[in-house]
Design an enzyme around this catalytic site. Structure first.
Site, PDB file in Angstrom:
ATOM      1  N   ARG A 160     -57.093   5.511  42.922  1.00  0.00           N
ATOM      2  CA  ARG A 160     -58.000   6.626  43.183  1.00  0.00           C
ATOM      3  C   ARG A 160     -58.328   6.658  44.661  1.00  0.00           C
ATOM      4  O   ARG A 160     -58.007   5.748  45.409  1.00  0.00           O
ATOM      5  CB  ARG A 160     -59.294   6.463  42.366  1.00  0.00           C
ATOM      6  CG  ARG A 160     -59.128   6.616  40.856  1.00  0.00           C
ATOM      7  CD  ARG A 160     -58.809   8.038  40.435  1.00  0.00           C
ATOM      8  NE  ARG A 160     -59.753   9.001  40.962  1.00  0.00           N
ATOM      9  CZ  ARG A 160     -60.962   9.246  40.455  1.00  0.00           C
ATOM     10  NH1 ARG A 160     -61.375   8.561  39.407  1.00  0.00           N
ATOM     11  NH2 ARG A 160     -61.748  10.169  40.975  1.00  0.00           N
ATOM     12  N   ARG A 218     -48.550  12.535  34.744  1.00  0.00           N
ATOM     13  CA  ARG A 218     -47.269  13.210  34.958  1.00  0.00           C
ATOM     14  C   ARG A 218     -46.358  12.390  35.860  1.00  0.00           C
ATOM     15  O   ARG A 218     -45.174  12.183  35.554  1.00  0.00           O
ATOM     16  CB  ARG A 218     -47.519  14.602  35.577  1.00  0.00           C
ATOM     17  CG  ARG A 218     -46.253  15.336  36.008  1.00  0.00           C
ATOM     18  CD  ARG A 218     -46.593  16.548  36.875  1.00  0.00           C
ATOM     19  NE  ARG A 218     -47.292  16.158  38.094  1.00  0.00           N
ATOM     20  CZ  ARG A 218     -46.689  15.769  39.212  1.00  0.00           C
ATOM     21  NH1 ARG A 218     -45.371  15.696  39.269  1.00  0.00           N
ATOM     22  NH2 ARG A 218     -47.390  15.447  40.279  1.00  0.00           N
ATOM     23  N   ARG A 219     -46.916  11.917  36.967  1.00  0.00           N
ATOM     24  CA  ARG A 219     -46.106  11.096  37.874  1.00  0.00           C
ATOM     25  C   ARG A 219     -45.723   9.780  37.221  1.00  0.00           C
ATOM     26  O   ARG A 219     -44.584   9.331  37.329  1.00  0.00           O
ATOM     27  CB  ARG A 219     -46.875  10.846  39.178  1.00  0.00           C
ATOM     28  CG  ARG A 219     -46.964  12.065  40.070  1.00  0.00           C
ATOM     29  CD  ARG A 219     -47.888  11.827  41.251  1.00  0.00           C
ATOM     30  NE  ARG A 219     -47.916  12.967  42.161  1.00  0.00           N
ATOM     31  CZ  ARG A 219     -48.916  13.252  42.984  1.00  0.00           C
ATOM     32  NH1 ARG A 219     -49.985  12.470  43.014  1.00  0.00           N
ATOM     33  NH2 ARG A 219     -48.855  14.307  43.772  1.00  0.00           N
ATOM     34  N   ARG A 267     -55.804   5.882  49.839  1.00  0.00           N
ATOM     35  CA  ARG A 267     -54.649   5.382  49.076  1.00  0.00           C
ATOM     36  C   ARG A 267     -53.625   4.712  50.004  1.00  0.00           C
ATOM     37  O   ARG A 267     -53.077   3.662  49.678  1.00  0.00           O
ATOM     38  CB  ARG A 267     -54.003   6.525  48.293  1.00  0.00           C
ATOM     39  CG  ARG A 267     -54.923   7.102  47.233  1.00  0.00           C
ATOM     40  CD  ARG A 267     -54.238   8.151  46.377  1.00  0.00           C
ATOM     41  NE  ARG A 267     -55.201   8.830  45.519  1.00  0.00           N
ATOM     42  CZ  ARG A 267     -54.907   9.460  44.387  1.00  0.00           C
ATOM     43  NH1 ARG A 267     -53.652   9.495  43.979  1.00  0.00           N
ATOM     44  NH2 ARG A 267     -55.839  10.047  43.679  1.00  0.00           N
ATOM     45  N   LYS A 307     -53.751  22.805  41.385  1.00  0.00           N
ATOM     46  CA  LYS A 307     -53.407  21.820  40.358  1.00  0.00           C
ATOM     47  C   LYS A 307     -54.659  21.234  39.701  1.00  0.00           C
ATOM     48  O   LYS A 307     -54.583  20.656  38.621  1.00  0.00           O
ATOM     49  CB  LYS A 307     -52.545  20.700  40.938  1.00  0.00           C
ATOM     50  CG  LYS A 307     -53.226  19.818  41.956  1.00  0.00           C
ATOM     51  CD  LYS A 307     -52.290  18.739  42.475  1.00  0.00           C
ATOM     52  CE  LYS A 307     -52.957  17.861  43.512  1.00  0.00           C
ATOM     53  NZ  LYS A 307     -54.128  17.131  43.003  1.00  0.00           N
ATOM     54  N   ASP A 308     -55.821  21.390  40.340  1.00  0.00           N
ATOM     55  CA  ASP A 308     -57.075  20.869  39.795  1.00  0.00           C
ATOM     56  C   ASP A 308     -57.839  21.899  38.963  1.00  0.00           C
ATOM     57  O   ASP A 308     -58.792  21.549  38.269  1.00  0.00           O
ATOM     58  CB  ASP A 308     -58.003  20.404  40.932  1.00  0.00           C
ATOM     59  CG  ASP A 308     -57.438  19.241  41.724  1.00  0.00           C
ATOM     60  OD1 ASP A 308     -56.693  18.437  41.137  1.00  0.00           O
ATOM     61  OD2 ASP A 308     -57.739  19.144  42.927  1.00  0.00           O
ATOM     62  N   CYS A 322     -54.880  19.762  32.675  1.00  0.00           N
ATOM     63  CA  CYS A 322     -54.287  19.444  33.976  1.00  0.00           C
ATOM     64  C   CYS A 322     -53.990  17.958  34.154  1.00  0.00           C
ATOM     65  O   CYS A 322     -53.397  17.562  35.160  1.00  0.00           O
ATOM     66  CB  CYS A 322     -55.186  19.945  35.108  1.00  0.00           C
ATOM     67  SG  CYS A 322     -56.871  19.320  35.041  1.00  0.00           S
TER      68      CYS A 322
END
Length: 308
Positions: free
Chosen positions: A144, A126-127, A150, A78-79, A237
């Site tokens: 972050r 996106r989230r 997190r 995804k990165d 992305c």
């Protein structure tokens, strides 16, 4: 054969690299892990979208490949930007993990249980857009740091909930924090989410042949469909674009894709299917359907909002 694997230094990145190393070691291959720092690791404050750069978690590792400091890069797909870096190739994609997003909350609440104005942390547009599409009364704010950081911020009361990748929590043995698994109909994953990309130099034919043994063709073709769609949409992305391709029956792929605006008010969706051998065409045609619905305007609106 001696293979130097380049990886980021986070616990999750090292888990992924060690998983690949273990697969190679069972084939009597000597492996060495080399930890590299990326721009995304160093610039760990503020929203990812504000960094305004693609490849912030991969560029330095790719450079190390090109400069012959490492032989194999293990990326979270995804990165990895969709534009191929000259001189490199995506040689293999192992079997994908669970691709869903999950919600972690202070009191094990689900998204529907949270009070209005609850603070939900995510570094992903996106989230954010999909959460706001489900609950426009929530505050979705940047977060972050690695997975453990997190979770610590959540436990310290900085957030009422955070959204993370299911696969990351499972790989780190943190499944106790999985309070709600989003259905893909609620939140479509990021392109390449839960999949690993094994990148090498184009000229390394022997290593490519070796990696074929851990390549999972249905996953690789699904990723090809998703990344082709993202490339066609020119979203990058970090854009609010979700895509999920998977094998639905023998030699058949289905691709679900979504594009949203920053507020989650507008949501464009399309699904299609083709044979496994037509993965690239599946991504292109699905993107074209979304562009016909107005995806380009939504993506540009989000860019203007995030980078005024």
């Amino acid at each position: 054969m001696h293979i130097r694997i380049g990886t980021r230094g986070s616990r999750l990145a090292r888990w992924q690299a060690e998983w690949v190393a273990e697969k190679l070691c069972t084939r009597k291959i000597e492996v060495e892990l080399i930890t590299l720092s990326t721009e995304g690791d160093r610039k760990d404050k503020g929203a990812l979208s504000q960094l305004g750069s693609v490849g912030i978690f991969t560029r330095e590792i790719q450079r190390a490949l090109l400069e012959n400091q490492v032989d194999l890069a293990v990326h979270s797909l995804k990165d990895l930007p969709t534009a191929q870096t000259e001189g490199l190739q995506l040689a293999a994609v192992p079997l994908r993990g669970p691709c869903e997003d999950v919600l972690v909350t202070q009191n094990r609440d689900t998204l529907s249980d949270l009070p209005p104005q609850s603070r939900i942390g995510t570094g992903s547009l996106r989230r954010r857009s999909q959460i706001l599409h489900l609950r426009s009364d929530l505050q979705v704010v940047p977060i972050r740091g690695n997975v453990e950081t997190r979770i610590k911020k959540l436990e310290n009361g900085e957030y009422d909930g955070i959204v993370l990748a299911h696969a990351g929590l499972l790989r780190l043995g943190l499944q106790k924090y999985v309070h709600q698994i989003f259905q893909t109909s609620e939140m479509i994953p990021a392109v390449g989410q839960a999949a690993l990309g094994l990148e090498i130099r184009e000229a390394d034919a022997d290593l490519h042949a070796c990696l074929e043994q851990i390549n999972h063709r249905p996953t690789h073709q699904a990723i090809l469909a998703e990344r082709t769609l993202l490339s066609k949409l020119q979203g990058g992305c970090l854009a609010p674009i979700g895509a999920w391709a998977r094998e639905i029956e023998s030699n058949q792929l289905q691709l679900d894709a979504v594009v949203l605006d920053a507020s989650g008010t507008q949501r464009l969706f399309h699904t299609d299917r083709k044979s496994m051998d037509e993965a690239k065409a599946l991504g292109q045609e699905t993107a074209e359907h979304l562009l016909t619905q107005g995806a380009e305007a939504l993506i540009h609106t989000v860019r203007d909002t995030e980078h005024p």
